[in-house]
Write a protein that holds these residues in place. Structure first.
Motif, PDB file in Angstrom:
ATOM      1  N   LYS A 154       0.888  10.670 -42.202  1.00 21.51           N
ATOM      2  CA  LYS A 154      -0.439  11.425 -43.284  1.00 21.51           C
ATOM      3  C   LYS A 154       0.127  10.171 -44.339  1.00 21.51           C
ATOM      4  N   ARG A 155       0.962   9.366 -44.403  1.00 21.72           N
ATOM      5  CA  ARG A 155       1.071   8.970 -45.341  1.00 21.72           C
ATOM      6  C   ARG A 155      -0.565   7.139 -45.363  1.00 21.72           C
ATOM      7  N   PHE A 156      -0.037   7.006 -44.180  1.00 20.83           N
ATOM      8  CA  PHE A 156      -0.938   5.497 -44.085  1.00 20.83           C
ATOM      9  C   PHE A 156      -2.579   5.871 -43.376  1.00 20.83           C
ATOM     10  N   GLY A 157      -2.070   6.785 -42.308  1.00 25.90           N
ATOM     11  CA  GLY A 157      -4.055   7.991 -41.762  1.00 25.90           C
ATOM     12  C   GLY A 157      -4.095   6.756 -41.021  1.00 25.90           C
ATOM     13  N   GLU A 158      -5.731   6.900 -40.530  1.00 27.68           N
ATOM     14  CA  GLU A 158      -5.993   6.311 -39.280  1.00 27.68           C
ATOM     15  C   GLU A 158      -5.344   5.147 -39.089  1.00 27.68           C
ATOM     16  N   ARG A 159      -4.887   4.318 -37.945  1.00 28.38           N
ATOM     17  CA  ARG A 159      -5.313   3.031 -37.313  1.00 28.38           C
ATOM     18  C   ARG A 159      -5.215   2.030 -36.205  1.00 28.38           C
ATOM     19  N   LEU A 160      -5.930   1.357 -36.005  1.00 24.31           N
ATOM     20  CA  LEU A 160      -5.753   0.808 -34.688  1.00 24.31           C
ATOM     21  C   LEU A 160      -4.398   1.019 -34.305  1.00 24.31           C
ATOM     22  N   PHE A 161      -4.003   0.306 -33.221  1.00 21.05           N
ATOM     23  CA  PHE A 161      -3.342   1.075 -31.852  1.00 21.05           C
ATOM     24  C   PHE A 161      -2.910  -0.500 -31.874  1.00 21.05           C
ATOM     25  N   THR A 162      -1.416  -0.920 -32.044  1.00 23.72           N
ATOM     26  CA  THR A 162      -1.031  -2.740 -31.422  1.00 23.72           C
ATOM     27  C   THR A 162       0.006  -2.649 -31.016  1.00 23.72           C
ATOM     28  N   GLY A 163       0.654  -4.252 -30.439  1.00 19.50           N
ATOM     29  CA  GLY A 163       1.259  -3.432 -29.052  1.00 19.50           C
ATOM     30  C   GLY A 163       2.915  -2.681 -30.008  1.00 19.50           C
ATOM     31  N   TYR A 219      -4.072  14.102 -26.571  1.00 19.08           N
ATOM     32  CA  TYR A 219      -3.597  13.454 -24.837  1.00 19.08           C
ATOM     33  C   TYR A 219      -3.779  12.832 -23.873  1.00 19.08           C
ATOM     34  N   PRO A 220      -5.243  12.879 -23.497  1.00 19.74           N
ATOM     35  CA  PRO A 220      -5.637  11.900 -22.464  1.00 19.74           C
ATOM     36  C   PRO A 220      -5.190  10.431 -22.794  1.00 19.74           C
ATOM     37  N   GLY A 221      -5.012  10.075 -24.205  1.00 20.12           N
ATOM     38  CA  GLY A 221      -5.331   9.210 -24.733  1.00 20.12           C
ATOM     39  C   GLY A 221      -3.452   8.535 -24.077  1.00 20.12           C
ATOM     40  N   LEU A 222      -3.257   9.185 -25.188  1.00 18.25           N
ATOM     41  CA  LEU A 222      -1.549   9.627 -24.151  1.00 18.25           C
ATOM     42  C   LEU A 222      -0.753   9.335 -23.246  1.00 18.25           C
ATOM     43  N   ARG A 223      -1.558   9.842 -21.978  1.00 18.31           N
ATOM     44  CA  ARG A 223      -1.570   9.929 -20.838  1.00 18.31           C
ATOM     45  C   ARG A 223      -2.277   8.463 -20.662  1.00 18.31           C
ATOM     46  N   MET A 224      -2.855   7.815 -21.249  1.00 16.94           N
ATOM     47  CA  MET A 224      -3.601   7.059 -20.160  1.00 16.94           C
ATOM     48  C   MET A 224      -2.253   6.093 -20.805  1.00 16.94           C
ATOM     49  N   LEU A 225      -1.471   6.322 -21.739  1.00 18.28           N
ATOM     50  CA  LEU A 225      -0.698   4.965 -22.411  1.00 18.28           C
ATOM     51  C   LEU A 225       0.600   4.954 -21.695  1.00 18.28           C
ATOM     52  N   GLY A 226       1.136   5.708 -20.918  1.00 10.02           N
ATOM     53  CA  GLY A 226       1.466   6.253 -19.782  1.00 10.02           C
ATOM     54  C   GLY A 226       1.575   5.045 -18.327  1.00 10.02           C
ATOM     55  N   GLU A 227       0.329   6.128 -17.714  1.00  8.85           N
ATOM     56  CA  GLU A 227      -0.011   5.332 -17.014  1.00  8.85           C
ATOM     57  C   GLU A 227      -0.150   4.177 -17.209  1.00  8.85           C
ATOM     58  N   LEU A 228      -1.239   3.604 -17.769  1.00  8.68           N
ATOM     59  CA  LEU A 228      -0.704   2.206 -17.884  1.00  8.68           C
ATOM     60  C   LEU A 228       0.455   0.974 -18.045  1.00  8.68           C
ATOM     61  N   ARG A 229       1.186   1.956 -18.193  1.00 10.16           N
ATOM     62  CA  ARG A 229       2.896   1.567 -18.592  1.00 10.16           C
ATOM     63  C   ARG A 229       3.680   1.527 -17.129  1.00 10.16           C
ATOM     64  N   MET A 230       2.659   2.163 -16.018  1.00 11.50           N
ATOM     65  CA  MET A 230       3.717   2.617 -15.715  1.00 11.50           C
ATOM     66  C   MET A 230       3.097   1.395 -14.106  1.00 11.50           C
ATOM     67  N   LYS A 231       2.122   1.228 -14.380  1.00  6.48           N
ATOM     68  CA  LYS A 231       1.543   0.295 -13.966  1.00  6.48           C
ATOM     69  C   LYS A 231       1.795  -1.040 -14.460  1.00  6.48           C
ATOM     70  N   GLY A 232       2.419  -1.142 -15.011  1.00  7.83           N
ATOM     71  CA  GLY A 232       3.083  -2.894 -15.809  1.00  7.83           C
ATOM     72  C   GLY A 232       2.427  -3.502 -17.167  1.00  7.83           C
ATOM     73  N   VAL A 233       1.592  -2.523 -17.145  1.00 11.79           N
ATOM     74  CA  VAL A 233       0.734  -3.090 -18.271  1.00 11.79           C
ATOM     75  C   VAL A 233       1.143  -3.311 -19.547  1.00 11.79           C
ATOM     76  N   GLU A 234       0.984  -5.154 -19.874  1.00 10.44           N
ATOM     77  CA  GLU A 234       1.733  -5.050 -21.523  1.00 10.44           C
ATOM     78  C   GLU A 234       1.267  -4.048 -22.990  1.00 10.44           C
ATOM     79  N   ALA A 235       2.362  -4.540 -23.289  1.00 12.47           N
ATOM     80  CA  ALA A 235       1.320  -3.607 -24.842  1.00 12.47           C
ATOM     81  C   ALA A 235       0.557  -3.617 -25.274  1.00 12.47           C
ATOM     82  N   GLU A 236      -0.262  -4.957 -25.483  1.00 13.43           N
ATOM     83  CA  GLU A 236      -0.589  -5.469 -26.181  1.00 13.43           C
ATOM     84  C   GLU A 236      -1.968  -5.283 -25.377  1.00 13.43           C
TER      85      GLU A 236
END
Length: 240
Positions: free
Chosen positions: A146-155, A113-130
């Motif tokens: 469930k199909r792919f397992g853990e992966r790195l975030f991408t843009g 959840y903290p990572g999710l909030r971080m994602l939204g707050e960064l976007r509200m500051k205008g940070v690009e997806a990448e």
């Protein structure tokens, strides 16, 4: 598929409906098999498909297979629609939440959840997806299914999450998220990750950044051919 002898191909299936559940596809594929002189064997239905009677049985079985397939899709869609109307999500639980059971709403995942909030707050500051993806990866957050397992975030992953209304408050002050099914919005039973106002800001910034990106790409396409157009009289190359 099995090669009985050089140049002779035999296709084996357990039942006809494992080959195709569409009448037109079944008939067209059998026509292609016939033209290729390939044999077709169903281990459950002992039918000689090379005879007129066999082709009649084939058509009837294909129609039944298509009917049951369509009915299954209809009942599945109905079930998903009913779940959505009850405020329950269909599919894998989105990042930031964890399951509490098939008939219960998901809850916040304390690890994600903290990572999710971080994602939204960064976007509200205008940070690009990448850049948001890089920040989440550096903070050791991972997305997956469930199909792919853990992966790195991408843009692309970040952009998809920023379009998922599951995270958005259904209406101002409700505190509950949103469930969508076939373009219909329902009040979810899960708590929202972002308030109504926060989500409106996230969507507005995302749309403006998308339009800016589109304009930039358009300019690049225009100038990609600079220097390739030349006057046949003076040889001067165009900068347009």
């Amino acid at each position: 598929m099995h090669t009985a002898s050089p140049g002779k191909v035999m296709v084996f299936v357990h039942t006809l409906d494992r080959w195709s559940r569409n009448v037109m596809v079944t008939l067209q594929s059998f026509r292609m098999l016939s033209q290729s002189r390939a044999s077709f064997v169903s281990l459950s239905e002992h039918i000689d498909y090379s005879t007129p009677e066999g082709m009649l049985q084939l058509t009837i079985l294909a129609a039944f297979a298509a009917y049951f397939s369509d009915m299954l899709a209809k009942h599945t869609s109905k079930g998903k629609g009913e779940r959505a109307a009850q405020g329950l999500y269909n599919g894998d639980i989105p990042f930031g939440y964890r399951s509490t059971g098939p008939k219960s709403p998901p809850e916040f995942d304390p690890d994600e959840y903290p990572g999710l909030r971080m994602l939204g707050e960064l976007r509200m500051k205008g940070v690009e997806a990448e850049k948001i993806a890089d920040t989440l990866n550096e903070a050791s957050y991972r997305t997956g299914s469930k199909r792919f397992g853990e992966r790195l975030f991408t843009g692309d992953t970040v952009t998809a999450m920023l379009r998922n209304e599951f995270y958005a408050e259904y209406e101002p002050g409700s505190g509950y998220g949103t469930v969508k099914y076939k373009d219909q919005r329902f009040r979810g039973l899960h708590l929202s990750a972002f308030t109504y106002d926060e989500w409106q800001k996230i969507r507005a910034i995302t749309k403006s950044m998308s339009r800016a990106s589109t304009r930039t790409e358009h300019v690049k396409r225009v100038y990609e051919f600079a220097g390739y157009i030349a006057c046949i009289h003076c040889g001067f190359t165009s900068t347009l």
